[in-house]
Design a protein around this motif. Structure first.
Motif, short mmCIF file in Angstrom:
data_model
loop_
_atom_site.label_atom_id
_atom_site.label_comp_id
_atom_site.label_asym_id
_atom_site.label_seq_id
_atom_site.Cartn_x
_atom_site.Cartn_y
_atom_site.Cartn_z
N GLY A 125 10.85 -6.22 -3.77
CA GLY A 125 11.50 -6.65 -2.44
C GLY A 125 11.53 -5.59 -1.39
O GLY A 125 11.40 -5.72 -0.17
N ILE A 126 11.48 -4.28 -1.86
CA ILE A 126 11.19 -3.08 -1.05
C ILE A 126 9.97 -2.94 -0.71
O ILE A 126 8.78 -2.95 -1.38
N LYS A 127 9.83 -2.36 0.77
CA LYS A 127 8.44 -1.91 0.99
C LYS A 127 7.93 -0.99 0.27
O LYS A 127 8.39 -0.19 -0.30
N LYS A 128 6.49 -1.01 0.18
CA LYS A 128 5.51 -0.19 -0.64
C LYS A 128 5.79 1.35 -0.28
O LYS A 128 6.13 2.25 -1.05
N ASP A 129 6.05 1.52 0.82
CA ASP A 129 6.17 2.98 1.70
C ASP A 129 7.47 3.62 1.01
O ASP A 129 7.77 4.83 0.71
N ASP A 130 8.65 2.86 0.80
CA ASP A 130 9.87 3.23 0.03
C ASP A 130 9.60 3.69 -1.22
O ASP A 130 10.38 4.45 -1.67
N THR A 174 8.96 -6.87 2.29
CA THR A 174 9.44 -6.51 3.74
C THR A 174 10.65 -6.38 4.03
O THR A 174 11.10 -6.27 5.13
N GLU A 175 11.73 -5.94 3.03
CA GLU A 175 13.00 -5.84 3.24
C GLU A 175 13.24 -4.62 4.13
O GLU A 175 12.31 -3.52 4.07
N ASN A 176 14.18 -4.63 5.11
CA ASN A 176 14.57 -3.58 5.81
C ASN A 176 15.78 -2.92 5.26
O ASN A 176 15.99 -1.73 5.61
N GLU A 177 16.72 -3.67 4.68
CA GLU A 177 17.75 -2.94 4.01
C GLU A 177 17.87 -3.46 2.58
O GLU A 177 17.48 -4.47 2.24
N PRO A 178 18.73 -2.48 1.83
CA PRO A 178 18.76 -2.82 0.27
C PRO A 178 19.49 -4.14 0.16
O PRO A 178 20.52 -4.50 0.94
N GLY A 179 19.43 -4.85 -0.89
CA GLY A 179 20.31 -5.83 -1.24
C GLY A 179 19.64 -7.18 -0.88
O GLY A 179 20.44 -8.31 -1.45
N SER A 222 7.73 5.79 -2.79
CA SER A 222 6.90 7.20 -3.14
C SER A 222 7.76 8.03 -3.24
O SER A 222 9.15 8.18 -2.94
N GLU A 223 7.19 9.38 -3.55
CA GLU A 223 8.12 10.52 -3.55
C GLU A 223 8.68 10.87 -2.14
O GLU A 223 9.78 11.64 -2.29
N GLU A 224 7.76 10.57 -1.28
CA GLU A 224 8.45 10.90 0.25
C GLU A 224 9.16 9.79 0.67
O GLU A 224 9.78 9.67 1.80
N GLY A 225 9.15 8.54 -0.08
CA GLY A 225 10.00 7.37 0.66
C GLY A 225 11.36 7.58 0.57
O GLY A 225 12.17 8.43 0.05
N ARG A 226 12.03 6.28 0.69
CA ARG A 226 13.47 6.37 0.90
C ARG A 226 14.06 6.60 -0.52
O ARG A 226 15.19 6.96 -0.64
N TYR A 227 13.32 5.96 -1.60
CA TYR A 227 14.10 6.16 -2.99
C TYR A 227 13.51 7.01 -3.85
O TYR A 227 13.92 7.20 -4.97
N ARG A 228 12.38 8.15 -3.26
CA ARG A 228 12.03 9.18 -3.86
C ARG A 228 11.15 8.97 -5.41
O ARG A 228 11.00 9.73 -6.09
N TYR A 229 10.91 7.47 -5.70
CA TYR A 229 10.34 7.23 -7.01
C TYR A 229 9.34 6.33 -6.58
O TYR A 229 9.57 5.45 -5.89
#
Length: 189
Positions: free
Chosen positions: A110-115, A153-158, A117-124
């Motif tokens: 559900g989370i965007k692909k960019d999130d 294309t989620e903007n927020e977790p959950g 990544s190592e540089e993304g929101r979740y770091r993995y």
């Protein structure tokens, strides 16, 4: 032989992504067996022998699920724990039923692909988060062929998978393309 697709989604009726993938798979019953765990085992009591025989009767195995808390839904984890048993999936006492079997994952994230990544929101990366599944298949000497993913294309977790009514035209086109790409992925394991 056909490909067995183990689908684990607790509310497939409200899913846009997994539901669409299942619809596309079911158009080709000569190629794919779609096995929906929540429909077969609503009480969570898994018939291990039946599941093992089902796997043995197919050449390829795909696990399809939405990413839940950066993992799989609980019923799929239970299925793996119960079905991939010592003496069947691994071990010195005949545990070779997955040996050289082509295996793969199909996940909706559900989370965007960019999130992812190592540089993304979740770091993995998603590959990193799915590595326990790859390791499980490797441990069982299966022929792991990677994963197919649809990023959301989620903007927020959950937030859950968007329902079909929530998809805009661009997302609906991406979803249709993903259904075709998914079948192509499975056909080329």
């Amino acid at each position: 032989m056909k490909t067995l697709v183990i689908v684990t989604h607790p509310s497939i009726e409200t899913s846009a992504i997994n539901k669409r993938w299942v619809e596309e798979l079911k158009k080709y019953p000569e190629k794919y067996t779609v096995h929906e765990l929540h429909k077969v085992y609503p009480d969570g009591n898994i018939d291990v022998e039946k599941e093992q025989q089902l796997i043995e009767s197919h050449s390829n195995l795909v696990l399809q699920f939405p990413v839940y808390w950066f993992n799989c839904p609980p019923l799929l984890k239970k299925w793996l724990d119960d079905v991939f048993a010592y003496g069947w999936a691994y071990g010195s006492n005949g545990g070779d039923k997955l040996r050289n079997r082509k295996t793969a994952l199909a996940v909706s994230a559900g989370i965007k692909k960019d999130d992812y990544s190592e540089e993304g929101r979740y770091r993995y990366t998603l590959k990193h988060l799915l590595s326990p599944f790859e390791t499980t298949f490797l441990y069982c000497n299966a022929d792991y062929r990677s994963y197919f993913a649809f990023y959301g294309t989620e903007n927020e977790p959950g937030e859950n998978d968007p329902s079909a009514s929530e998809l805009n035209d661009s997302s609906a086109n991406e979803l249709e393309k993903s259904a075709q790409d998914y079948l192509n992925f499975v056909d080329n394991l």
